[in-house]
Motif scaffolding. Structure first.
Motif, PDB file in Angstrom:
ATOM      1  N   LYS A   1      61.433  57.800  25.022  1.00  0.00           N
ATOM      2  CA  LYS A   1      60.761  58.268  26.233  1.00  0.00           C
ATOM      3  C   LYS A   1      61.387  59.547  26.793  1.00  0.00           C
ATOM      4  CE  LYS A   1      57.801  54.884  26.427  1.00  0.00           C
ATOM      5  NZ  LYS A   1      56.348  55.126  26.263  1.00  0.00           N
ATOM      6  N   GLY A   2      62.390  60.089  26.092  1.00  0.00           N
ATOM      7  CA  GLY A   2      62.920  61.377  26.488  1.00  0.00           C
ATOM      8  C   GLY A   2      64.254  61.380  27.194  1.00  0.00           C
ATOM      9  N   VAL A   3      64.881  60.207  27.333  1.00  0.00           N
ATOM     10  CA  VAL A   3      66.208  60.166  27.949  1.00  0.00           C
ATOM     11  C   VAL A   3      67.226  60.705  26.949  1.00  0.00           C
ATOM     12  CG1 VAL A   3      67.993  58.695  28.977  1.00  0.00           C
ATOM     13  CG2 VAL A   3      65.569  58.185  29.371  1.00  0.00           C
ATOM     14  N   LYS A   4      68.109  61.586  27.403  1.00  0.00           N
ATOM     15  CA  LYS A   4      69.114  62.162  26.508  1.00  0.00           C
ATOM     16  C   LYS A   4      70.109  61.091  26.067  1.00  0.00           C
ATOM     17  CE  LYS A   4      68.856  66.792  28.526  1.00  0.00           C
ATOM     18  NZ  LYS A   4      69.615  67.868  29.209  1.00  0.00           N
ATOM     19  N   PRO A   5      70.382  60.993  24.769  1.00  0.00           N
ATOM     20  CA  PRO A   5      71.312  59.963  24.269  1.00  0.00           C
ATOM     21  C   PRO A   5      72.678  60.010  24.937  1.00  0.00           C
ATOM     22  CG  PRO A   5      70.133  60.972  22.454  1.00  0.00           C
ATOM     23  CD  PRO A   5      69.780  61.772  23.676  1.00  0.00           C
TER      24      PRO A   5
ATOM     25  N   VAL B   1      70.462  48.819  34.422  1.00  0.00           N
ATOM     26  CA  VAL B   1      69.292  47.985  34.145  1.00  0.00           C
ATOM     27  C   VAL B   1      69.744  46.611  33.646  1.00  0.00           C
ATOM     28  CG1 VAL B   1      67.110  47.799  32.903  1.00  0.00           C
ATOM     29  CG2 VAL B   1      68.034  50.071  33.492  1.00  0.00           C
ATOM     30  N   LEU B   2      69.370  45.582  34.350  1.00  0.00           N
ATOM     31  CA  LEU B   2      69.730  44.226  33.935  1.00  0.00           C
ATOM     32  C   LEU B   2      68.866  43.799  32.760  1.00  0.00           C
ATOM     33  CD1 LEU B   2      70.231  42.569  37.436  1.00  0.00           C
ATOM     34  CD2 LEU B   2      71.936  43.605  35.939  1.00  0.00           C
ATOM     35  N   GLY B   3      69.515  43.266  31.744  1.00  0.00           N
ATOM     36  CA  GLY B   3      68.816  42.936  30.505  1.00  0.00           C
ATOM     37  C   GLY B   3      68.000  41.664  30.585  1.00  0.00           C
ATOM     38  N   THR B   4      67.055  41.567  29.683  1.00  0.00           N
ATOM     39  CA  THR B   4      66.285  40.338  29.485  1.00  0.00           C
ATOM     40  C   THR B   4      65.731  40.372  28.065  1.00  0.00           C
ATOM     41  OG1 THR B   4      64.598  38.881  30.463  1.00  0.00           O
ATOM     42  CG2 THR B   4      64.088  41.237  30.376  1.00  0.00           C
ATOM     43  N   ALA B   5      64.880  39.447  27.725  1.00  0.00           N
ATOM     44  CA  ALA B   5      64.502  39.221  26.331  1.00  0.00           C
ATOM     45  C   ALA B   5      63.901  40.441  25.633  1.00  0.00           C
ATOM     46  CB  ALA B   5      63.511  38.063  26.260  1.00  0.00           C
ATOM     47  N   VAL B   6      64.155  40.509  24.338  1.00  0.00           N
ATOM     48  CA  VAL B   6      63.506  41.497  23.469  1.00  0.00           C
ATOM     49  C   VAL B   6      62.704  40.748  22.407  1.00  0.00           C
ATOM     50  CG1 VAL B   6      65.281  43.236  23.846  1.00  0.00           C
ATOM     51  CG2 VAL B   6      65.533  41.632  21.946  1.00  0.00           C
TER      52      VAL B   6
ATOM     53  N   ASN C   1      60.915  51.202  32.179  1.00  0.00           N
ATOM     54  CA  ASN C   1      60.041  52.255  32.688  1.00  0.00           C
ATOM     55  C   ASN C   1      60.454  52.679  34.096  1.00  0.00           C
ATOM     56  OD1 ASN C   1      58.496  52.306  30.354  1.00  0.00           O
ATOM     57  ND2 ASN C   1      56.948  50.894  31.144  1.00  0.00           N
ATOM     58  N   HIS C   2      60.830  51.707  34.916  1.00  0.00           N
ATOM     59  CA  HIS C   2      61.246  52.015  36.281  1.00  0.00           C
ATOM     60  C   HIS C   2      62.555  52.804  36.282  1.00  0.00           C
ATOM     61  CE1 HIS C   2      61.349  51.598  40.602  1.00  0.00           C
ATOM     62  NE2 HIS C   2      62.578  51.100  40.543  1.00  0.00           N
ATOM     63  N   ALA C   3      63.492  52.394  35.449  1.00  0.00           N
ATOM     64  CA  ALA C   3      64.777  53.098  35.361  1.00  0.00           C
ATOM     65  C   ALA C   3      64.587  54.520  34.849  1.00  0.00           C
ATOM     66  CB  ALA C   3      65.726  52.327  34.445  1.00  0.00           C
ATOM     67  N   ILE C   4      63.737  54.683  33.845  1.00  0.00           N
ATOM     68  CA  ILE C   4      63.483  56.013  33.286  1.00  0.00           C
ATOM     69  C   ILE C   4      62.843  56.920  34.329  1.00  0.00           C
ATOM     70  CG2 ILE C   4      62.118  57.275  31.565  1.00  0.00           C
ATOM     71  CD1 ILE C   4      62.549  54.802  29.717  1.00  0.00           C
TER      72      ILE C   4
END
Length: 202
Positions: free
Chosen positions: A107-111, A49-54, A68-71
């Protein structure tokens, strides 16, 4: 008379150059726009996932849609790992990748399935640092996630770095209206054109 002929030659040359530049920009525009609609997602080693602002400890609307798309791809079993990219803009801020990781875990992704690089500030560095963190895991194929109009330039960079990468643009984006999409498009056209020129001259 001679001066007039020289002037006409200069005008003709200028016109030819202008037409050539316009044609190149039109072609680059077509490449960016048409590629933005391609989803090449297929089973891979990782989703990158390419980063952008937070915004503080939360992803910005643009980043949130990428996450959301990556997840969704992760949940559908396209890849075991997700690599989040992006550093911090200042010493007091969280890195983009750190915010992305926290969001994904919620969102439930395993660490243990999350890798991050927190050094990059530009797209090319996203890839370069990601390759470093991916190396110990022997990851070789990647699904790249970003906004649709960003994908053409991103995949070109990935290819130049020798990555086996597939484009999977977000299906929803904060850049959805023409008012927001056009400035993003022209920015990408500028960066893509610059990158193509640099690549051609190198």
């Amino acid at each position: 008379m001679k001066k007039r002929l020289v002037s006409k030659k200069n005008i003709t040359l200028l016109l030819c150059v202008s037409v050539f530049i316009a044609a190149v920009l039109c072609w680059f525009s077509y490449e960016i726009w048409s590629f933005s609609m391609k989803d090449e997602a297929k089973p891979a080693d990782a989703i990158l996932v390419l980063g952008t602002a937070v915004w503080g400890d939360q992803p910005s609307p643009v980043l949130r849609e990428r996450l959301n798309h990556a997840i969704k791809l992760y949940e559908q079993g396209y890849a075991k790992y997700i690599i989040f990219t992006g550093g911090r803009r200042s010493a007091n801020e969280l890195a983009e990748s750190e915010v992305s990781r926290s969001y994904a875990i919620e969102k439930g992704v395993k660490p243990e399935h999350i890798l991050i690089e927190d050094q990059s500030l530009i797209t090319e560095e996203n890839f370069e640092y990601s390759l470093i963190v991916a190396k110990p895991y022997k990851l070789e194929t990647y699904i790249i996630v970003s906004d649709p109009l960003h994908m053409k330039r991103a995949l070109m960079m990935a290819s130049e770095l020798g990555m086996t990468a597939y484009s999977s643009p977000t299906t929803t984006s904060a850049y959805s209206s023409m008012r927001t999409k056009l400035p993003f498009f022209f920015r990408e056209l500028f960066y893509y054109t610059s990158y193509r020129i640099i690549y051609a001259l190198s």
